[in-house]
Design a protein around this motif. Structure first.
Motif, PDB file in Angstrom:
ATOM      1  N   GLU A  74     -14.498  16.006 -12.521  1.00 41.58           N
ATOM      2  CA  GLU A  74     -14.344  15.254 -11.246  1.00 41.58           C
ATOM      3  C   GLU A  74     -13.940  16.176 -10.108  1.00 41.58           C
ATOM      4  N   PHE A  75     -13.128  17.180 -10.403  1.00 38.04           N
ATOM      5  CA  PHE A  75     -12.701  18.107  -9.347  1.00 38.04           C
ATOM      6  C   PHE A  75     -13.895  18.963  -8.903  1.00 38.04           C
ATOM      7  N   ARG A  76     -14.662  19.453  -9.864  1.00 36.40           N
ATOM      8  CA  ARG A  76     -15.825  20.269  -9.498  1.00 36.40           C
ATOM      9  C   ARG A  76     -16.820  19.432  -8.692  1.00 36.40           C
ATOM     10  N   ARG A  77     -16.952  18.168  -9.061  1.00 34.92           N
ATOM     11  CA  ARG A  77     -17.867  17.289  -8.320  1.00 34.92           C
ATOM     12  C   ARG A  77     -17.357  17.074  -6.896  1.00 34.92           C
ATOM     13  N   ALA A  78     -16.052  16.863  -6.781  1.00 37.32           N
ATOM     14  CA  ALA A  78     -15.467  16.655  -5.441  1.00 37.32           C
ATOM     15  C   ALA A  78     -15.639  17.911  -4.585  1.00 37.32           C
ATOM     16  N   ILE A  79     -15.502  19.070  -5.195  1.00 37.46           N
ATOM     17  CA  ILE A  79     -15.698  20.332  -4.459  1.00 37.46           C
ATOM     18  C   ILE A  79     -17.142  20.413  -3.971  1.00 37.46           C
ATOM     19  N   SER A  80     -18.066  20.108  -4.892  1.00 40.23           N
ATOM     20  CA  SER A  80     -19.485  20.198  -4.550  1.00 40.23           C
ATOM     21  C   SER A  80     -19.818  19.263  -3.373  1.00 40.23           C
ATOM     22  N   LYS A  81     -19.285  18.049  -3.414  1.00 33.84           N
ATOM     23  CA  LYS A  81     -19.548  17.073  -2.341  1.00 33.84           C
ATOM     24  C   LYS A  81     -18.938  17.546  -1.016  1.00 33.84           C
ATOM     25  N   TRP A  82     -17.688  18.013  -1.114  1.00 38.50           N
ATOM     26  CA  TRP A  82     -16.985  18.464   0.096  1.00 38.50           C
ATOM     27  C   TRP A  82     -17.708  19.660   0.705  1.00 38.50           C
ATOM     28  N   PHE A  83     -18.169  20.575  -0.148  1.00 36.98           N
ATOM     29  CA  PHE A  83     -18.816  21.802   0.324  1.00 36.98           C
ATOM     30  C   PHE A  83     -20.121  21.482   1.051  1.00 36.98           C
ATOM     31  N   LYS A  84     -20.839  20.514   0.509  1.00 38.73           N
ATOM     32  CA  LYS A  84     -22.118  20.118   1.124  1.00 38.73           C
ATOM     33  C   LYS A  84     -21.854  19.536   2.514  1.00 38.73           C
ATOM     34  N   LYS A  85     -20.840  18.687   2.588  1.00 38.96           N
ATOM     35  CA  LYS A  85     -20.534  18.031   3.861  1.00 38.96           C
ATOM     36  C   LYS A  85     -19.986  19.039   4.868  1.00 38.96           C
ATOM     37  N   ARG A  86     -19.130  19.914   4.429  1.00 35.12           N
ATOM     38  CA  ARG A  86     -18.450  20.843   5.329  1.00 35.12           C
ATOM     39  C   ARG A  86     -19.353  21.997   5.762  1.00 35.12           C
ATOM     40  N   TYR A  87     -20.122  22.552   4.804  1.00 28.73           N
ATOM     41  CA  TYR A  87     -20.904  23.768   5.095  1.00 28.73           C
ATOM     42  C   TYR A  87     -22.417  23.570   4.995  1.00 28.73           C
ATOM     43  N   GLY A  88     -22.823  22.406   4.476  1.00 33.76           N
ATOM     44  CA  GLY A  88     -24.265  22.186   4.288  1.00 33.76           C
ATOM     45  C   GLY A  88     -24.829  22.999   3.130  1.00 33.76           C
ATOM     46  N   VAL A  89     -23.958  23.454   2.227  1.00 29.78           N
ATOM     47  CA  VAL A  89     -24.400  24.307   1.108  1.00 29.78           C
ATOM     48  C   VAL A  89     -24.365  23.495  -0.193  1.00 29.78           C
ATOM     49  N   ASP A  90     -25.456  23.591  -0.978  1.00 26.55           N
ATOM     50  CA  ASP A  90     -25.481  22.932  -2.293  1.00 26.55           C
ATOM     51  C   ASP A  90     -24.822  23.828  -3.324  1.00 26.55           C
ATOM     52  N   LEU A  91     -23.884  23.273  -4.074  1.00 26.15           N
ATOM     53  CA  LEU A  91     -23.273  24.010  -5.186  1.00 26.15           C
ATOM     54  C   LEU A  91     -23.450  23.184  -6.443  1.00 26.15           C
ATOM     55  N   ASP A  92     -23.962  23.812  -7.476  1.00 24.52           N
ATOM     56  CA  ASP A  92     -24.103  23.120  -8.752  1.00 24.52           C
ATOM     57  C   ASP A  92     -22.719  23.031  -9.403  1.00 24.52           C
ATOM     58  N   GLU A  93     -22.277  21.789  -9.620  1.00 22.58           N
ATOM     59  CA  GLU A  93     -20.920  21.637 -10.179  1.00 22.58           C
ATOM     60  C   GLU A  93     -20.837  22.197 -11.605  1.00 22.58           C
ATOM     61  N   ASN A  94     -21.992  22.374 -12.219  1.00 22.26           N
ATOM     62  CA  ASN A  94     -22.000  22.966 -13.559  1.00 22.26           C
ATOM     63  C   ASN A  94     -22.482  24.408 -13.475  1.00 22.26           C
ATOM     64  N   GLY A  95     -21.585  25.285 -13.134  1.00 18.78           N
ATOM     65  CA  GLY A  95     -21.961  26.711 -13.174  1.00 18.78           C
ATOM     66  C   GLY A  95     -21.678  27.481 -11.895  1.00 18.78           C
ATOM     67  N   GLU A  96     -21.608  26.780 -10.769  1.00 17.69           N
ATOM     68  CA  GLU A  96     -21.391  27.519  -9.517  1.00 17.69           C
ATOM     69  C   GLU A  96     -19.988  27.295  -8.940  1.00 17.69           C
ATOM     70  N   ILE A  97     -19.147  26.598  -9.686  1.00 22.15           N
ATOM     71  CA  ILE A  97     -17.795  26.279  -9.197  1.00 22.15           C
ATOM     72  C   ILE A  97     -16.795  26.504 -10.334  1.00 22.15           C
ATOM     73  N   LEU A  98     -15.678  27.149 -10.015  1.00 19.36           N
ATOM     74  CA  LEU A  98     -14.630  27.355 -11.025  1.00 19.36           C
ATOM     75  C   LEU A  98     -13.251  27.107 -10.405  1.00 19.36           C
ATOM     76  N   PRO A  99     -12.516  26.081 -10.880  1.00 18.07           N
ATOM     77  CA  PRO A  99     -11.158  25.864 -10.379  1.00 18.07           C
ATOM     78  C   PRO A  99     -10.262  27.048 -10.729  1.00 18.07           C
ATOM     79  N   LEU A 100      -9.343  27.347  -9.820  1.00 17.25           N
ATOM     80  CA  LEU A 100      -8.437  28.497  -9.995  1.00 17.25           C
ATOM     81  C   LEU A 100      -6.987  28.060  -9.838  1.00 17.25           C
ATOM     82  N   ILE A 101      -6.092  28.844 -10.439  1.00 17.65           N
ATOM     83  CA  ILE A 101      -4.656  28.573 -10.293  1.00 17.65           C
ATOM     84  C   ILE A 101      -4.215  29.225  -8.968  1.00 17.65           C
TER      85      ILE A 101
END
Ligand SMILES: Cc1ncc(COP(=O)(O)O)c(C=O)c1O
Length: 388
Positions: A74-101
């Motif tokens: 859900e976090f990776r999906r939220a990042i992907s959605k936010w990124f598209k809206k904010r920057y117009g960039v598509d990010l695949d939530e499976n493979g192009e996003i990694l949560p960090l500490i």
């Protein structure tokens, strides 16, 4: 028994902000009323909607287990959605996003994934210290790219020593920039991506301050540039955007091979971000629009207040378009360290000497907008009365 530290640890200078924090604590223990403009740690509270989400999520047993692996879907999906809206960039939530500490964790670990002893990593000078320490921990060599006022604090890629280019494997950049407060446009990112593709270099863009822009400035993502995903990984942070520095939440995104290699390093070192914090991150990103405007207004007002105040002392400085740092040249008779020392000793003000970020920071001082306007005004008056 004598414990001999490793050569790599001996090579590291003390971590800048730990040292500043010590000096600050000592002054506070002496009962002095310190105005802290040192570390970039927001004084504003984490929004209630984030805390409420965390409260709820932490009670659920499924969120109490090892997070491991690629993070909460859900976090990776939220990042992907936010990124598209904010920057117009598509990010695949499976493979192009990694949560960090926190983004610091990813920034300091990425060299371990790609740097072999003797490989060179390019980075700005002055810069956020973990670019250097991460490189040294991996056995790499640091090559500095000076950030100078005459180039608007952008590195001059043409000035990079051509004789070492064959050894360069990685390059760090950071816009909006800490400590200079400088910004860049998409054209600069295009140059970086071209350069990286030409010389086979991995680009690590540190976007920790991407959401803090003033006077209508909205920072671009390097991933908006055509071809960036071939060479770049970008580091984002919820720390400053949502006043969540202590929570430790950020993410890396971009080229899937770079993301996967970083994930492999992490899986051998840590076990991921507490699920409940990632869950709260979903609510943070979903409420970004309503949260960010009033937050930026507060910092913009503080920025105006500090810039006008320092100018009224006869100090010359630019008003930063982004970050929450004011970076300015120290008056002629000072070095960075001397001004920082006199501010602490005579005015009870903590500020960061520019040389702590690298040799090209010498002659500059950084003040963070992390106290309210009343305290900023008081800081300026203390300088007027006790130092000028
Ligand atoms: C330039 C820069 N990058 C990254 C970070 C790390 O932020 P965090 O680890 O809290 O996400 C900071 C923190 O001050 C920073 O100044």
């Amino acid at each position: 028994m004598k414990f001999e530290r490793s050569e790599r640890l001996k090579k590291l200078p003390p971590y800048l902000f730990v040292e500043i924090d010590r000096a600050k604590k000592k002054a506070r223990d002496e009962g002095r009323d310190i105005i802290d403009l040192g570390i970039g740690d927001p004084d504003l509270p984490t929004p209630k909607f984030v805390i409420d989400a965390m409260n709820k999520a932490m009670r659920e047993p499924k969120n109490q287990r090892y997070p491991l692996d690629a993070g909460l879907p859900e976090f990776r999906r939220a990042i992907s959605k936010w990124f598209k809206k904010r920057y117009g960039v598509d990010l695949d939530e499976n493979g192009e996003i990694l949560p960090l500490i926190g983004s610091k964790e990813g920034i300091s670990h990425i060299p371990l994934a790609f740097i072999n002893p003797g490989d060179v990593v390019l980075m700005p000078d002055p810069c956020y210290p973990p670019y250097k320490s991460g490189t040294w921990f991996a056995g790499g060599e640091v090559e500095l790219m000076p950030l100078e006022a005459k180039n608007h604090f952008l590195p001059d890629l043409k000035a990079i020593n051509h004789n070492i280019l064959h050894k360069v494997r990685m390059l760090f950049i950071n816009y909006p920039n800490n400590p200079t407060g400088a910004v860049c446009d998409k054209r600069f990112f295009e140059h970086v991506v071209d350069f990286a593709r030409q010389h086979n270099i991995i680009v690590c863009h540190d976007a920790a301050y991407s959401e803090m822009g003033y006077d209508g400035y909205r920072a671009p993502s390097i991933l908006e540039v055509d071809g960036a995903k071939d060479v770049a990984i970008e580091f984002h942070s919820l720390s400053k955007t949502f006043n969540m520095t202590g929570w430790r939440l950020g993410f890396a995104c971009g080229n899937p091979e770079l993301v996967a290699a970083l994930a492999k390093v992490k899986s051998n070192i840590d076990s991921g971000v507490f699920f409940a914090i990632q869950r709260a991150g979903v609510d943070a990103l979903e409420n970004y629009d309503r949260h960010i405007k009033p937050t930026l207004k507060i910092y913009e007002d503080r920025r105006n207040c500090l810039v006008e105040g320092l100018r009224s002392l006869g100090w010359s400085l630019e008003s930063p378009k982004a970050t929450f740092y004011v970076w300015f040249k120290v008056p002629p008779r000072y070095t960075s360290a001397l001004l920082a020392k006199e501010l602490l000793d005579k005015c009870d003000i903590v500020a960061t000497p520019g040389n702590g970020f690298g040799a090209n920071g010498e002659g500059y001082l950084r003040m963070a907008l992390t106290v309210d306007k009343k305290r900023i005004k008081e800081a300026v008056e203390r300088i007027r009365k006790r130092l000028i």
